[in-house]
Write an enzyme that holds these catalytic residues in place. Structure first.
Site, short mmCIF file in Angstrom:
data_model
loop_
_atom_site.label_atom_id
_atom_site.label_comp_id
_atom_site.label_asym_id
_atom_site.label_seq_id
_atom_site.Cartn_x
_atom_site.Cartn_y
_atom_site.Cartn_z
N CYS A 1 0.82 -1.19 0.00
CA CYS A 1 0.00 0.00 0.00
C CYS A 1 0.87 1.25 0.00
O CYS A 1 2.08 1.19 -0.14
CB CYS A 1 -0.90 0.02 1.24
SG CYS A 1 -1.80 -1.52 1.50
N LEU B 1 -3.55 -1.78 -1.57
CA LEU B 1 -3.46 -2.89 -2.51
C LEU B 1 -3.85 -4.14 -1.73
O LEU B 1 -3.11 -4.58 -0.84
CB LEU B 1 -2.05 -3.01 -3.07
CG LEU B 1 -1.79 -4.13 -4.08
CD1 LEU B 1 -2.65 -3.96 -5.32
CD2 LEU B 1 -0.31 -4.17 -4.47
#
Length: 656
Positions: free
Chosen positions: A2, A50
């Protein structure tokens, strides 16, 4: 995997949601699956996600039971299952299945000592509302980035520097000493960056902010307690550690693929992953039109052996030039090589093929003495310590094929290797590389030379070495220097995290499991470099894992086209605009007359080999970097805009 960002205020005047949104938007390429934020009187946190573990339930910022401890996090904690079980036995209640929540409860239970229990790659920011503190941390080897800037007692932080600039509170200005380090080591050494007032949290460190003051502390240090001889169970232990490291890194709620270069390290990684994965392994490779760089035959051999579904990204010189501006924007630093560009294209192909997690072999060369630099160091040391030995000619004859393959025999050998320092110099192993790269500095403009004065990045590096450095063997000193000057700030960053996350692809590195590093650091160096055979113990361990042709092939360094990528045959338009006299005078970093002379040699095909390849790429990338970050913070400058369009690259997909 992320992106995170945040602000901590010295005074409780609040953090604007709009500011957090801008910071998160600058990181959206890292986390396209979700976005979250939290804003309070002193602290604001932002996150782009993500989704890999607990896809449905792991949104961030994530808090403890009463919401007084919050975390935003980039990375993976591979042993989260075991840590969660321990924490549940201690009375902690979990609301999600994510590894993120382990950080919150682990901090509640162990405080900063939590870091010593983590096996992973991570950067996170944790806000403790009970004490109004912010706790920042980064993994042992610097796989995941974390940058910060202190502005009048306020702290701004993020996974990428562009998030800090997006806040509107951090100015963009060059740090000349940071640039000078790039042109010495290939990257600025943390905590320094190429931006004034912006720092990188060092690998293996954490920082605690409270009431406008930041305290940085190291929790992990590299050490090399070398044994005198290899023990009878070392080979078995290496096999167990490799199996465990790969197995842990297959933990995900999405399929995990692999990058396959055709070399020993990625082949071992993919072979082990293929045997353990519940899915047919997906593998991805780059091939080059230039046969000097290409490894496709070995890649196909391994893909067939592991029965993977294989996809290939073809790379021609024009592909490198086409995406290079975008690569510089994502890496946020000048580059001295174009090597990140093919990896940028490979990660895009990987994402297009539906894979967002890949295993790679990065880190093995540093652990098991795989680079030519280690061979050269061993031979140089022997030749200098025993100049009259009968073995000297035989050693040189064995080393010459490695040098010949890279055009580095003859005058270069004598000038840069035999004459580059004495074994007693702490930087003995790396002085040839550092001095070669420093050729770039011959193109500095007068103002840059004056501003740098007597600044010496080599002396700063010598002063930063750990107290027990002198007690290590020459090869272990070389391994340490490779870890701290190249692996973390360049290979794992510009050639790793930044170009893979540009397309929301997470790289995982089994060889950088800290247990495996500590095992390798204890081995006798001759177990790793036996004569001029690199990675000896790793090769012995992999006898039944990879095809014999891969097992016995010598190390082939990963390279990509440099000068030829930008001349086809004429210099690509955006490059010509940036490195002509007007563009160079605008930035004021390089001497226009000296650069013009080099460009004439490039156009004539007479550029001075590796040195001017590096210099050209460094100057062009610096001009791009300046335009994209320094100029971008000022009124636009007409006529200096690079081509930003990145067309889809062609690729061939081989399926089974």
């Amino acid at each position: 995997m992320c992106g995170l960002a945040g602000i901590a205020r010295r005074e409780p005047r609040g953090v604007a949601v709009e500011t957090l949104d801008r910071m998160a938007a600058a990181l959206r390429h890292r986390g396209p699956d979700g976005m979250g934020r939290w804003a309070g009187a002193r602290v604001g946190l932002a996150h782009v996600r993500l989704s890999i573990i607990d896809v449905a339930g792991g949104a961030q910022p994530l808090g403890n039971e009463d919401g007084r401890v919050l975390v935003v996090y980039n990375g993976e904690i591979y042993n989260y299952v075991e840590l969660r079980a321990d924490l549940e036995r201690r009375g902690h209640r979990f609301r999600t299945r994510s590894d993120t929540e382990v950080l919150v409860h682990g901090y509640e239970e162990w405080g900063t000592a939590l870091l010593e229990r983590l096996n992973g790659q991570f950067a996170f920011a944790l806000y403790d509302g009970r004490t109004e503190t912010v706790f920042l941390a980064r993994d042992r080897f610097g796989v995941r980035p974390l940058f910060y800037s202190e502005q009048n007692g306020d702290l701004l932080f993020g996974s990428e520097i562009k998030a800090l600039f997006a806040s509107g509170e951090v100015p963009a200005a060059p740090d000349l000493q940071g640039l000078d380090e790039v042109f010495t080591f290939w990257a600025a050494r943390p905590p320094r960056t190429v931006f004034e007032g912006v720092k990188s949290l060092e690998p293996g460190s954490f920082a605690v902010w409270r009431d406008g003051r930041l305290r940085v502390q190291r929790y992990y240090t590299l050490d090399y307690p070398e044994a005198t001889q290899e023990s009878s169970d070392d080979l078995g232990q290496l096999d167990e550690l490799l199996q465990s490291a790969v197995r842990l890194r297959l933990r995900a709620d999405v399929p995990v693929g692999g990058y396959l270069s055709g070399g020993l390290d990625s082949s071992i990684t993919c072979a082990l992953a293929g045997a353990m994965s519940p899915h047919q392994l997906r593998t991805f490779s780059v091939t080059f039109a230039d046969p000097r760089f290409d490894e496709r035959n070995f890649q196909r051999l391994v893909a067939d052996a592991v029965k993977s579904r294989h996809a290939v990204q073809g790379i021609g010189p024009a592909d490198v030039a086409r995406v290079f501006p975008e690569v510089v924007r994502h890496t946020e630093t000048p580059l001295v090589r174009t090597a990140p560009a093919p990896m940028f294209l490979l990660s895009r192909l990987t994402r297009q093929q539906g894979i967002k997690v890949v295993l790679t072999g990065e880190g093995s060369d540093e652990l098991f003495l795989g680079y030519d630099l280690f061979k050269e160091t061993a031979v140089r040391e022997f030749c200098l310590r025993q100049p009259g030995s009968r073995r000297r000619p035989r050693l040189l004859e064995r080393l010459y094929p490695y040098l010949d393959a890279r055009g580095r025999r003859g005058e270069f050998w004598h000038r840069f290797f035999l004459d580059a320092g004495q074994p007693g110099d702490p930087l003995f192993s790396h002085l040839p590389r550092f001095r070669l790269t420093a050729h770039i500095k011959e193109f500095y403009g007068a103002d840059v030379r004056a501003a740098l004065g007597r600044t010496d990045p080599l002396e700063e590096l010598r002063d930063s070495l750990p107290g027990n450095f002198a007690s290590w063997s020459t090869l272990n000193r070389a391994a340490y220097l490779e870890m701290v000057t190249l692996l973390s700030p360049y290979l794992l960053s510009s050639q790793g995290d930044r170009v893979s996350l540009a397309h929301a692809v997470e790289g995982r590195f089994p060889f950088l499991d800290h247990r495996l590093f500590e095992f390798a650091a204890r081995l006798p160096t001759r177990s790793k470099l036996r004569g001029l055979r690199e990675k000896d113990i790793l090769r012995r361990c992999a006898r039944d894992v990879v095809p014999p042709a891969v097992l016995e092939r010598p190390k082939q360094p990963y390279r990509a086209p440099d000068i030829p990528a930008f001349f086809a045959p004429d210099l690509v338009p955006y490059a010509r605009e940036l490195v002509d006299e007007r563009g160079l005078k605008h930035t004021g970093l390089f001497d226009a007359r000296s650069v013009a002379g080099m460009l004439r040699r490039c156009e004539a095909g007479t550029a001075a080999g590796f040195r001017e390849n590096q210099a050209f790429v460094a100057i062009l990338s610096t001009q791009l970097w300046y335009q994209q970050f320094i100029d971008a913070a000022r009124p636009s400058v007409a006529g200096l805009a690079p081509q930003s369009h990145v067309p889809a690259a062609e690729h061939v997909v081989v399926t089974r």
